[in-house]
Design an enzyme around this catalytic site. Sequence first.
Site, PDB file in Angstrom:
ATOM      1  N   CYS A 107     -34.291 -10.073  26.474  1.00 14.58           N
ATOM      2  CA  CYS A 107     -35.502  -9.281  26.650  1.00 14.58           C
ATOM      3  C   CYS A 107     -35.078  -7.829  26.802  1.00 14.58           C
ATOM      4  O   CYS A 107     -33.938  -7.476  26.495  1.00 14.58           O
ATOM      5  CB  CYS A 107     -36.314  -9.776  27.851  1.00 14.58           C
ATOM      6  SG  CYS A 107     -35.374  -9.780  29.402  1.00 14.58           S
ATOM      7  N   THR A 108     -35.952  -6.977  27.307  1.00 15.28           N
ATOM      8  CA  THR A 108     -35.646  -5.546  27.357  1.00 15.28           C
ATOM      9  C   THR A 108     -34.522  -5.236  28.341  1.00 15.28           C
ATOM     10  O   THR A 108     -33.524  -4.613  27.984  1.00 15.28           O
ATOM     11  CB  THR A 108     -36.905  -4.751  27.746  1.00 15.28           C
ATOM     12  OG1 THR A 108     -37.952  -5.072  26.839  1.00 15.28           O
ATOM     13  CG2 THR A 108     -36.629  -3.257  27.720  1.00 15.28           C
TER      14      THR A 108
END
Length: 248
Positions: A185-186
């Site tokens: 994810c980020t």
Amino acid sequence: MASTAVLNIAAYRFVSLDDLPALRDHLYGAAQAAALKGTVLLAPEGINLFLAGAEPAVRGFMAGLVRDARFVDLEVKESWSDEMPFRRLKVKVKREIIRMDHPAIQPSSGRAPAVDAPTLARWLDAGVDDDGRPVRLLDTRNAFEVDHGAFDNAVDWRLNRFTEFPQQLRDHADALRDVTVVSYCTGGIRCEKAALLMREQGLDHVYQLDGGILKYFETVGRRHYHGGCFVFDQREVLDDDLRPTASR
């Protein structure tokens, strides 16, 4: 780095917190005094923050935060921008710092195994992990984030929100059983919860990408990745130098 540049930080930690109103007031006061803007989320499961300001002010705030033993090992991801990317300061108490609606998942009780960026890049170069097992990347972000950039050939379930992840996992778990799955994810928070849920669902060979895309960019660059990384502030998309840019 120019003296007028804005330092942006992102950090989270899953740790049990039981003094949430007092902690909220303390952190709001400290961040406001430092003229920082951004968001700090607090929940019984931990802290998640995105803040920006002048470098001395940001570093001073963080020095005060990590004096609290619960946050001493907080790993911070840094990037720079020419302008302030947030409009105001918010410090909120929530049920979860990243909502999954799956109470059995308690990351503060223990992390899922993690793979660092150089190791993942090496696995992707080879197409297999160190045990010779095929590697499958699983994007745990929302579909509109994925559209700005993603790892090559990653699994994308077109999520509208992270709370959809548990059902999607139930629907697709069988396709992930014979491979090594690396969730990403980020910045690491969603893929950490996702990896724990996959372990709970009986997938044995599961890792999270330590530090997410931001740490991967900082450490490895864009190897095996196309486009930029969407972030939830006015910068919108970061390139592999962690600078604001249009999606590539």
